[in-house]
Design an enzyme around this catalytic site. Structure first.
Site, short mmCIF file in Angstrom:
data_model
loop_
_atom_site.label_atom_id
_atom_site.label_comp_id
_atom_site.label_asym_id
_atom_site.label_seq_id
_atom_site.Cartn_x
_atom_site.Cartn_y
_atom_site.Cartn_z
N ASP A 291 -6.34 -75.49 -67.20
CA ASP A 291 -5.40 -74.73 -68.01
C ASP A 291 -6.15 -73.55 -68.61
OD1 ASP A 291 -3.17 -74.11 -70.04
OD2 ASP A 291 -2.38 -75.87 -69.04
N HIS A 341 9.26 -74.53 -62.71
CA HIS A 341 10.57 -74.11 -63.22
C HIS A 341 10.47 -72.95 -64.21
CE1 HIS A 341 10.79 -76.85 -67.07
NE2 HIS A 341 9.62 -76.28 -66.94
#
EC number: 2.1.1.-
Length: 442
Positions: A291, A341
């Site tokens: 990340d 998404h």
């Protein structure tokens, strides 16, 4: 989940209202009897009422009965009001959002005592607002289960819903984010489309209209620590929901098929929650959590401080931007959970291609855990409308979307024709599905 039988499917000999009434009676009995048989509390609007109606381990048929009950209740309500009363009832929805916004702004949730009532007069003095206005707003909110009025007509106390928001900081942030961000975005969707049409640019969205910014949502939130903190708590509340619980990831894949000492790379894995859940359940797998630098730093410190050595030793935290090529090559598995998404197709394809460059043919697998939108009418409306609300939120926030299965297939093929979708699994009770993908030989 079995498809819901709507009023149109109930047969010509029974009226839609009678048929739905039977569905409600039948499924109410199933849920209520299960709770009674297991010494669990019945649903209640009182402040001490249960937060969750059914435990996560309730049998599948009981879970389905609850969904059928909710769906039939929604449909019978629509039939009973008829087209002539649709608009007046629709108007209550945005008024509830208005009330919630006002009540949060004046801190009413925390000023009402947790364990006793308070008079409208005392509450008005504590907030500095006119008593009559306070009554009007609270009494409207009460028609949607927020707070309860004492029979004396002068005092107000918590309901089960308002008590949850008062006691759970993450749930409260969910409410305030919905009021301050999601609702304005929703109301700006039309203007965004008028300005930019079918643009998929992340800074040409309803968010940009609502908040008059040229920055994409995440970049804009990052300008203000308080807003970013609210968003983080909101996401924590969303992810604590039973429908997106990590247990669905843990049980939804045959992770035992990864060989001993094999590597799973959690791409966009935040501070490591998903990888830690998997590491606790599967001691034979090693994990790399990727990340942005601040997230991996936080995760690495927390893991070192709180996890036993046999788990922490199998976790590697790595700063990585997934819009760049994947640095860990030939891993046994790559995971994208609740990532794609957020991105329009063009960027989602790029993210996938960055992983494909690192995959080893026939060995590496890619797991995507995300929403697969249901076919219209294939699931209870209570389930479908939440999924479709998420779809609109993605449009309004990022110009992205939740995808139907065919759209997932098209996205995967566009990333690389060698990618083969070999399985799609939706664990029981999960709002998301797991897509298992392999890179075939040339």
């Amino acid at each position: 989940m079995t498809p819901y039988s709507s009023a149109a499917d109930l047969g010509s000999t029974v009226s839609p209202l009678e048929g739905l009434s039977s569905v409600i009676t039948k499924n109410t009995s199933i849920v209520s009897q299960y709770l009674q048989a297991n010494n669990l509390p019945q649903p209640s609007p009182e402040a001490n009422g249960p937060v969750v109606v059914l435990p996560s381990d309730a049998p599948q048929d009981v879970q389905q009965a609850r969904q059928q009950l909710i769906a039939a209740s929604l449909e019978i309500f629509q039939l009973a009001i008829g087209p002539s009363e649709f608009l007046p009832h629709l108007a209550t929805n945005f008024q509830y959002i208005s009330c919630l916004t006002w009540l949060a702004h004046y801190d009413i949730f925390h000023l009402v005592p947790r364990d006793k009532n308070i008079s409208y007069a005392d509450l008005a003095r504590a907030t500095g607002v006119p008593e009559q206005r306070l009554k009007s707003i609270l009494r409207m909110a009460m028609t949607s289960s927020l707070f309860r009025e004492h029979p004396n007509g002068t005092d107000v106390g918590h309901s089960a819903v308002s008590a949850l928001l008062a006691s759970d900081d993450d749930a409260y942030s969910y409410a305030t984010y919905m009021c301050s961000k999601t609702a304005p975005m929703a109301m700006s969707m039309t203007e965004a489309h008028k300005r930019w049409g079918a643009s998929t640019r992340t800074n040409e969205t309803a968010y940009n209209v609502a908040f008059n910014t040229e920055l994409p949502l995440f970049d804009d939130l990052a300008q203000n620590k308080a807003r970013m903190g609210e968003f983080a708590r909101y996401m924590r509340s969303v992810r604590s929901s039973e429908t997106v619980a990590l247990k669905h990831l843990v049980s939804g894949v045959d992770w035992e098929s990864i060989p001993a000492g094999g590597m799973l790379v959690d791409v966009g894995g935040s501070t490591g929650g998903a990888a830690i859940a998997l590491a606790q359940a599967y001691p034979h797998i090693r994990f790399t959590i990727q990340d942005l630098p601040e997230n991996v730093e936080t995760g690495e410190k927390a893991a070192a401080a709180s996890l036993p050595a046999d788990i922490a030793s199998r976790l590697t935290f790595q700063a990585h931007d997934f819009t760049l090529p994947q640095p860990v090559r030939a891993a046994d598995a790559y995971l994208l959970r609740m990532i794609l998404h957020d991105w329009p197709d063009e960027q989602a394809v790029k993210i996938l291609r960055n992983i494909v460059t690192a995959m080893e043919e026939t060995k590496s697998r890619l797991f995507i855990m995300d929403t697969v939108l249901p076919k219209p009418g294939s699931v209870p409306v209570s389930v479908e409308r939440i999924a479709r609300a998420r779809d609109l939120t993605m449009i309004q926030s990022f110009n992205s979307k939740e995808r139907e299965l065919d759209e997932w297939k098209e996205l995967i093929t566009a990333a690389d024709p060698r990618l083969q979708l070999i399985a799609v699994t939706q664990p029981l009770g999960s709002a998301m599905s797991i897509l298992e993908i392999q890179l075939s030989a040339k």
